[in-house]
Design an enzyme around this catalytic site. Sequence first.
Site, PDB file in Angstrom:
ATOM      1  N   HIS A  53      35.654 -27.642 -11.114  1.00  0.00           N
ATOM      2  CA  HIS A  53      34.645 -27.186 -12.068  1.00  0.00           C
ATOM      3  C   HIS A  53      33.456 -26.678 -11.263  1.00  0.00           C
ATOM      4  CE1 HIS A  53      32.457 -28.015 -16.134  1.00  0.00           C
ATOM      5  NE2 HIS A  53      31.878 -27.014 -15.484  1.00  0.00           N
ATOM      6  N   GLU A  84      37.672 -24.962 -14.365  1.00  0.00           N
ATOM      7  CA  GLU A  84      36.849 -25.232 -15.538  1.00  0.00           C
ATOM      8  C   GLU A  84      35.469 -24.612 -15.369  1.00  0.00           C
ATOM      9  OE1 GLU A  84      38.528 -29.745 -16.522  1.00  0.00           O
ATOM     10  OE2 GLU A  84      36.475 -29.450 -15.799  1.00  0.00           O
ATOM     11  N   HIS A 211      38.018 -36.752 -19.309  1.00  0.00           N
ATOM     12  CA  HIS A 211      36.650 -37.239 -19.155  1.00  0.00           C
ATOM     13  C   HIS A 211      36.659 -38.755 -19.286  1.00  0.00           C
ATOM     14  CE1 HIS A 211      32.477 -35.794 -18.581  1.00  0.00           C
ATOM     15  NE2 HIS A 211      32.196 -37.020 -18.973  1.00  0.00           N
TER      16      HIS A 211
END
Length: 262
Positions: A53, A84, A211
Amino acid sequence: MSHPPAPGASRTALSVNVNKVALLRNSRHLGIPSVTRAATLCLQAGADGITVHPRPDERHIRWHDVFDLARLLRDWPDREYNIEGNPFHNLLDVAREVVQQGLPLHQLTFVPDAVDQFTSDHGWRFPEDAQRLRSVVAQAQALGARVSLFMDPDPTLMAGARAVGADRVELYTEPYAAAWPHAIERAAQLQRYRDAAVAAQAVGLGVNAGHDLNRDNLTDFLRAVPGVAEVSIGHALIADALELGYAATVQDYRRCIAAAEA
């Protein structure tokens, strides 16, 4: 270079997010720990893919990491590379460059985080985000990438995600992780995620999740939520690897996945 396939292909793929390796490396100027070495060890241990990310301020993953890892994944053709980020910041520019260099890119996960946001903490909203998402979803798919939208576990939003052209949703699992130690709250959260996954699959979306998933809560989640194609796990997995090593940690997460499928 050839490598053995990931052992015991699972219904649910494990993608390892290596952002926290980069965060530790960036605290000094020595180039250690190596992000590509960490990814290699995870792949060798059976990870199904690697996630990064990159954020505009490069506070963990840096631009060169994105391309170094893409070159690494080129040697692992049976594994996936997931990038991401917010498509309205820098994500699509990075993705285009990866593809222009002839490097692998399997999935782009669109996350609605702010430039200075500490970590992702909410999903896209519909109909509010629909108009601006349609174009970037189409641009990403034109690059040959699968598009996943980071979403809260709300069944009423899944048709909207499909309507803008998404291939998958990634269910934001922090509320489940926070509730996991408490049986009643855990059960209520699992029902939310189950309903969201069913609604997503009913409109033709694949389901990812991520997450704050960890070795304690992962198996319960996968047992309760049907058809999860991929979990992306970073913080907890890298923290475990500090104690157990990358290989043992990845193998234990695969054990958690296998236990849910037994």
